[in-house]
Structures are given as C-alpha cells and as structure tokens.
Design a protein around this motif. Structure first.
Motif, PDB file in Angstrom:
ATOM      1  N   GLN A 221      -0.101 -51.743  15.413  1.00  0.00           N
ATOM      2  CA  GLN A 221       0.966 -50.756  15.304  1.00  0.00           C
ATOM      3  C   GLN A 221       0.501 -49.573  14.459  1.00  0.00           C
ATOM      4  N   LYS A 222       1.116 -48.433  14.691  1.00  0.00           N
ATOM      5  CA  LYS A 222       0.837 -47.245  13.904  1.00  0.00           C
ATOM      6  C   LYS A 222       1.705 -47.235  12.657  1.00  0.00           C
ATOM      7  N   ARG A 223       1.207 -46.603  11.623  1.00  0.00           N
ATOM      8  CA  ARG A 223       2.017 -46.304  10.454  1.00  0.00           C
ATOM      9  C   ARG A 223       1.574 -44.950   9.932  1.00  0.00           C
ATOM     10  N   ASP A 224       2.322 -44.387   9.016  1.00  0.00           N
ATOM     11  CA  ASP A 224       1.974 -43.078   8.476  1.00  0.00           C
ATOM     12  C   ASP A 224       0.601 -43.124   7.823  1.00  0.00           C
ATOM     13  N   GLY A 225      -0.164 -42.056   8.086  1.00  0.00           N
ATOM     14  CA  GLY A 225      -1.489 -41.975   7.486  1.00  0.00           C
ATOM     15  C   GLY A 225      -1.432 -41.421   6.071  1.00  0.00           C
ATOM     16  N   PHE A 226      -2.607 -41.314   5.448  1.00  0.00           N
ATOM     17  CA  PHE A 226      -2.695 -40.813   4.088  1.00  0.00           C
ATOM     18  C   PHE A 226      -2.924 -39.310   4.101  1.00  0.00           C
ATOM     19  N   GLY A 227      -2.247 -38.610   3.200  1.00  0.00           N
ATOM     20  CA  GLY A 227      -2.466 -37.170   3.051  1.00  0.00           C
ATOM     21  C   GLY A 227      -2.157 -36.414   4.320  1.00  0.00           C
ATOM     22  N   HIS A 228      -3.141 -35.643   4.772  1.00  0.00           N
ATOM     23  CA  HIS A 228      -2.908 -34.796   5.939  1.00  0.00           C
ATOM     24  C   HIS A 228      -3.023 -35.551   7.256  1.00  0.00           C
ATOM     25  N   LYS A 229      -3.435 -36.841   7.226  1.00  0.00           N
ATOM     26  CA  LYS A 229      -3.576 -37.610   8.456  1.00  0.00           C
ATOM     27  C   LYS A 229      -2.206 -38.147   8.882  1.00  0.00           C
ATOM     28  N   ARG A 230      -1.853 -37.889  10.118  1.00  0.00           N
ATOM     29  CA  ARG A 230      -0.518 -38.257  10.583  1.00  0.00           C
ATOM     30  C   ARG A 230      -0.340 -39.766  10.677  1.00  0.00           C
ATOM     31  N   HIS A 231      -1.348 -40.467  11.227  1.00  0.00           N
ATOM     32  CA  HIS A 231      -1.181 -41.895  11.481  1.00  0.00           C
ATOM     33  C   HIS A 231      -2.442 -42.677  11.123  1.00  0.00           C
ATOM     34  N   MET A 232      -2.254 -43.963  10.936  1.00  0.00           N
ATOM     35  CA  MET A 232      -3.333 -44.936  10.821  1.00  0.00           C
ATOM     36  C   MET A 232      -2.886 -46.187  11.575  1.00  0.00           C
ATOM     37  N   LEU A 233      -3.755 -47.192  11.646  1.00  0.00           N
ATOM     38  CA  LEU A 233      -3.426 -48.411  12.375  1.00  0.00           C
ATOM     39  C   LEU A 233      -3.472 -49.632  11.457  1.00  0.00           C
ATOM     40  N   VAL A 234      -2.526 -50.527  11.666  1.00  0.00           N
ATOM     41  CA  VAL A 234      -2.573 -51.845  11.039  1.00  0.00           C
ATOM     42  C   VAL A 234      -2.356 -52.870  12.147  1.00  0.00           C
TER      43      VAL A 234
END
Length: 621
Positions: A221-234
């Motif tokens: 699933q996606k979640r909010d990314g860090f700083g200027h990055k919109r998304h990350m994955l877990v």
C-alpha cells in the motif's frame, strides 16, 4: 548481474555536495539533503513499525532486518539505536545488508560524522569496516547487535543467505538511476526469506516496484512520503503473525583450550551460553602454545571456496582483534602488517595476480619492495595470551579434564577419564588430531604435520625489527628477547622431541631467503636459546572441519545430535579460528550465519562422506 556472485568490487565514487554524499555513477544522493536521519526514520523505522515491535520482544527473542543497499549505514545504525532503546536486555538484533559499491572508510567516516547521536555505533562500524572484498563480512556493533555485510550484487548474494527476515529496508538508488537492482528476481528473494508478518518499507512508490512486489506475494500500500516526496510504499508478507524466533542460550561443552576451543567458547559465551571448557593440559598446550604466531593469509586472484576462506577468515580475524582491543600492549604482539617475501617466480606471479585482480584490495594487500607484499593489518601475537584473554569471561569455566568418549543426543554428553560424564545441549570438539583417538572418529580425514620453531636470542640489530615476515618459513620480532624462526614441516614424524637438526634447517631457510636479516640476527653465530615442537592438524583438502559431526556409518548421512567439530586449522590457526567460531556459535544458537552457502558447504565435515556422484569421492569412511 555478474556471472558469479563473487567478483572484484568497484568502490563507490563520491561527489560531496556540501554535506551530502552523492554517488557519481548514479547521480543520486545517499540520503535526503533536507534531513537524512529523519527521512530514514520515517521511511524505514516507522514504515516497518520497529519501535513497537522492538518493545514487544521478550528475553531471548531474535529480530532480523534485511536491507538491499547499505550505503552509509545510516538506516542500520538508526535501527540499532532504536533497538537498544526499546528492546529488553535479553533480545538480539541481526542486521543483514548488501552493498555493490562500498564507500571508502574516509567517506563513510565523513558521512556518519553528521549524526553524533549515533557515535558509539558509528565508531564500532568504522573500527570493523571491511575492505572492499567480495562476500560476507560479520561485524559486531554492540554485544546484542550484529551486522552481516554482503559485498556484491544483491540479486546474486541474497540466494546465498538463508535466515528468515522480519523486516525489509528496500533501499538503494532510485529505480530510474539504478534499474538493475529493482528487478523481479530480487523481489522473489525477499519473498523467499520472509515469514508470516514480515514487513517491508521503501522510499519509492514507482508503479513497477509496487506491482513486482505484489506479484512476489507481498500485500502493498502507499502512504505519504517524506518531505517533498508524495508517496512511499509499505507492505507485509501474509496477514498472520509468526511468533518471534528465539535464539538458543543453554549449556555447552567445548573440548580443547587452544585457539579453536578458546575462540569457540568465547563466541558461544557472547551469545549467552554457559560454557565448560575441558582440557587436561590447560590453556594453549598444543600447537597453539608457541611463543609467537603470525596473523597472515595466502592471497590469490581466484575465488575458489578455499581461497575465499583464506581471505574471509583473515578479515574476520582482524575484526575480532579490533573488537577485543588485542594485542593490548607490545608484549602481546603487534598488528602492524606482515611482509610476505616471494620465494620463487611462481609465488611472485601468484601474489602479483592477486594484487592486480581487484579481489585483494590495496587496503588488504600492497607492494612492499622487491618481490614482496604487505598483508595490511596482519602481524604477530602470543597465541597463549590470546587464548587466556578469550577464556576470561564470566560465562566460561575451564576444567583440566580429559574425555574418553562422546555420546550424541539432546543433551549430548562426554565421558571423562575418571568415568564421570557431563552433558550439555552442544558439545564442540576442538582437539585437532587427538579426535582420532575417540571411539567412532577414526574415519576423520586428518593428517598430522610436525613443526619445530627455533627461539633465537635477539641481537642489537634485530631488536629493532617491527614486522613479522613470511618466506619459506617465518620470522617474528622479539618477544622476551627471543625471535621465532620457523617452522619445519614434517609429515613423517609423530614424536615431539625437539631436534638440533631442525634448528639448523630453520636457520638455513632464513639464510637462503632473508640473508640480510639472518646476518643481523648473528649469522653463523646465531644463538638458539630454546625450541618447541608440536603437531599441526590439517584436513586432506586444506580446509577446516567446521560444523555438525556427521554419522559416517549411515547413508545418506545424518548429523550426530548435539555434536560439532572445529578442527584442522593447520598453520593458520590464529587466522582461521575466529570465523569458524562465529559460524559454529551462530549455527548452534539458531542465528543468521556469517558465511555464504558455498563456503558453509566447503567447511562442513559431511563433505567427506560418500555421496552418489560421477567422480570418485575424495574420502571414504
């Protein structure tokens, strides 16, 4: 991907942009320019819920983190710091990380200097940081935190690692910069090593990465990314949660108090075992009892299992000495390099090829004058003092007892000469060729090689020598006013009475290969103040026997329950025993192993049992 998992490495090329290291070959920074530690904590620690998971660990629990790109080590050090803050004193953390392009030590030091809160762990990493040599490297960041660095291609090395992983740091340069890593074959390895409840986090949200992980079996699933990055994955592997794994910490018996026994006992004790060491003659009475021994190896450009053991064990020995701060003073020896003099053109060609191949980096092997090289970091020590130091541990007790028999089982047991028996969860035999005298072990493929070393009185000229030297034999700087000159190599004598003729052979060899030093030692007037003869123990394929004792009478073979071997270190006992001790202690404790599968098989005593294969087996019990 390379054709072999073990190939010469290309160290990282760094472009420092202000305080941020950027990989020149990938045009990508190693961590966020905004706040590297905050990004790593958010993506990898929070993404894998490590704070709460560490806090829930019970006494004896083991937690394993796998990482696909070590880089500066920031992720691993942050995870280790979180573990030490949150987990109970009885839990253990094991970090496993792959790196294709290791940073040089100075770039690593510069990068980690930004986080003084990690100084204790960073210092431990820097003190043991491996040279860029391919393969597995075991470091100890804290008594309860181990790190295994896998140097090479991630896709090639993960198949050689077998311990289940509880959380993944899917890190590396961005997929757009490093597409070769973010491949289905790697995702399949992550799935193979996962177990119910294993989690995964990565900074990228690239669609093909998410789809590849889903195809491998992860729920993503996606979640909010860090700083200027919109998304990350877990993500996670299966919905259910497997119970935490427990490392074993019970009673062990180590038979033998020489180098193999002392290192094995110390490795077990540091993993929480209560260890009884049995040796009727006390500490370092056999071949480990010489006044001085040389920490060295045999460099080769060819990455066979045998040559990789020689290199890996050399590096591991240097890390053990760094970890333990030994030698503690010059009277115990010095680790200031060993000079290897080539005795003929063939040996010089081999050493030259090793230096030119990239397999032995300059931080381990470098030229040292005419027809000579320096094994960087090697040196000479008093073996008996090293054994005494290792056995001085609250979990180790020494008994001067002889055993007459072994009995497999859970627990396993030994019979003492007086008829009494002792039992333990694990019994490790570390008595070299004396093992052949025990019932049922006559089949072990061991040979004994008599060696005599001459103790020569120092002269005014020789007293200033600083480095150990190897040629056809070896020569050490003075300890207690005596130089070790040795050693003979005799397969045909089994008695240990010293001979004047062997002293003459040692001195003649020194005169032949190092005539200047022979003259400084006194030339024809060299004074032999003492001598010592002992038996080396070697296997028929020149590698130690390290692993479970196989039952030779059964086909297919099985391991004798609770019984293990650590034998046949030949003339390289100081160098080879720390890695074998790590391997055995992890194997017995149920922890991730410090060696790859091919090397594990190459050291396994069961390699000498008859197998069905086309070629004639090397040994038939």
């Amino acid at each position: 991907m390379t054709d072999t998992p073990f190939s010469p490495l290309t160290p990282a090329r760094i472009d420092w942009q202000a305080h941020t290291p950027v990989a020149s070959d990938y045009d990508d920074p190693y961590f966020s320019r905004q706040d590297g530690a905050a990004e790593s904590s958010y993506v990898f620690l929070q993404g894998n819920r490590l704070t709460e998971r560490f806090a829930s660990l019970a006494d004896g629990d083991l937690f394993v983190i796998g990482e696909t790109g070590f880089g500066t080590g920031l992720n691993c050090l942050l995870a280790a710091a979180c573990f030490l803050q949150q987990a109970g004193d009885g839990a253990r953390l094991h970090l496993v990380s792959v790196e294709k392009h290791p940073l040089c030590a100075e770039d690593l030091r510069r990068a980690l200097a930004h986080w003084p809160q990690l100084a204790a762990l960073s210092d431990a990493l820097l003190a043991q940081y491996p040279a860029p040599a391919p393969g597995f490297h075991r470091l100890q960041l804290h008594p309860r935190v181990s790190l295994t660095l896998l140097y090479g291609e991630a896709e090639a090395l993960w198949p050689l690692f077998d311990s289940p992983v509880d959380a993944w740091f899917l890190d590396g340069f961005a997929p757009a910069c490093n597409p070769d890593m973010w491949q289905p074959a790697l995702f399949a390895q992550l799935a193979r090593l996962s177990r119910p409840g294993t989690t995964l986090a990565t900074f990228t949200a690239a669609g093909f990465v998410r789809r590849g992980l889903i195809e491998a079996g992860f729920t993503m699933q996606k979640r909010d990314g860090f700083g200027h990055k919109r998304h990350m994955l877990v993500g996670h592997w299966q919905q259910s949660q497997a119970p935490a794994r427990q490392s074993r910490r019970q009673q062990a018996i180590v038979v033998g108090a020489g180098l193999a026994g002392a290192t094995t006992a110390r490795a077990l004790a540091e993993r929480g075992w209560q260890v009884t060491v049995l040796d009727p003659a006390g500490i370092a009475s056999g071949a480990s009892g010489n006044l001085a021994g040389v920490v060295y190896s045999t460099p080769s450009a060819h990455l066979t299992a045998q040559n990789r053991f020689y290199q890996n064990s050399y590096s591991q020995a240097l890390r053990w000495f760094a970890q333990h701060g030994f030698p503690r003073h010059p009277d115990e020896g010095r680790l200031n390099g060993v000079i290897q003099h080539a005795v003929d053109t063939r040996q010089w060609d081999k050493l030259s090829q090793a230096m030119a191949s990239g397999v032995w980096p300059a931080s381990l092997l470098r030229p040292a004058g005419d027809q000579a090289v320096e094994l960087v970091g090697g040196g000479y020590i008093r073996p008996a003092r090293w054994c005494e130091y290792l056995l001085d541990h609250p979990h180790i007790r020494l008994r001067q007892e002889r055993i007459t028999a072994l009995q497999e089982g859970q627990p396993a047991s030994v019979t003492l000469e007086n008829g009494d028996s002792l039992s333990a969860s694990a019994v490790v035999l570390c008595i070299a060729a004396a093992s052949l005298q025990l019932p049922g072990l006559h089949w072990l493929p061991l040979k004994q090689i008599r060696g005599q070393v001459s103790y020569c009185r120092a002269t005014e000229a020789s007293a200033g020598w600083q480095q150990a030297r190897c040629h056809g034999g070896y020569l050490t700087p003075a300890l207690d006013g005596l130089h070790c000159v040795g050693a003979t190599f005799d397969l045909h004598q089994l008695e240990q009475t010293p001979h004047d003729e062997d002293d003459r052979r040692n001195l003649a060899q020194l005169q032949e290969y190092l005539p200047t030093l022979w003259q400084e030692l006194g030339g024809d007037a060299i004074q032999v103040a003492d001598r010592r003869a002992a038996m080396r123990c070697q296997s028929i394929d020149f590698l130690p026997l390290c692993g479970p004792l196989p039952v030779a009478s059964e086909h297919p073979h099985r391991a004798a329950a609770g019984l293990y071997l650590n034998l046949a270190h030949g003339s390289r006992g100081i160098t080879g025993t720390p890695l074998c001790a790590e391997l055995l202690a992890d194997l017995i404790s149920g922890l991730p192993l410090p060696v790859d599968k091919p090397l594990l098989d190459a050291l396994d005593p069961a390699r000498f049992i008859v197998r069905k294969r086309k070629k004639q087996p090397r040994w038939t019990p």
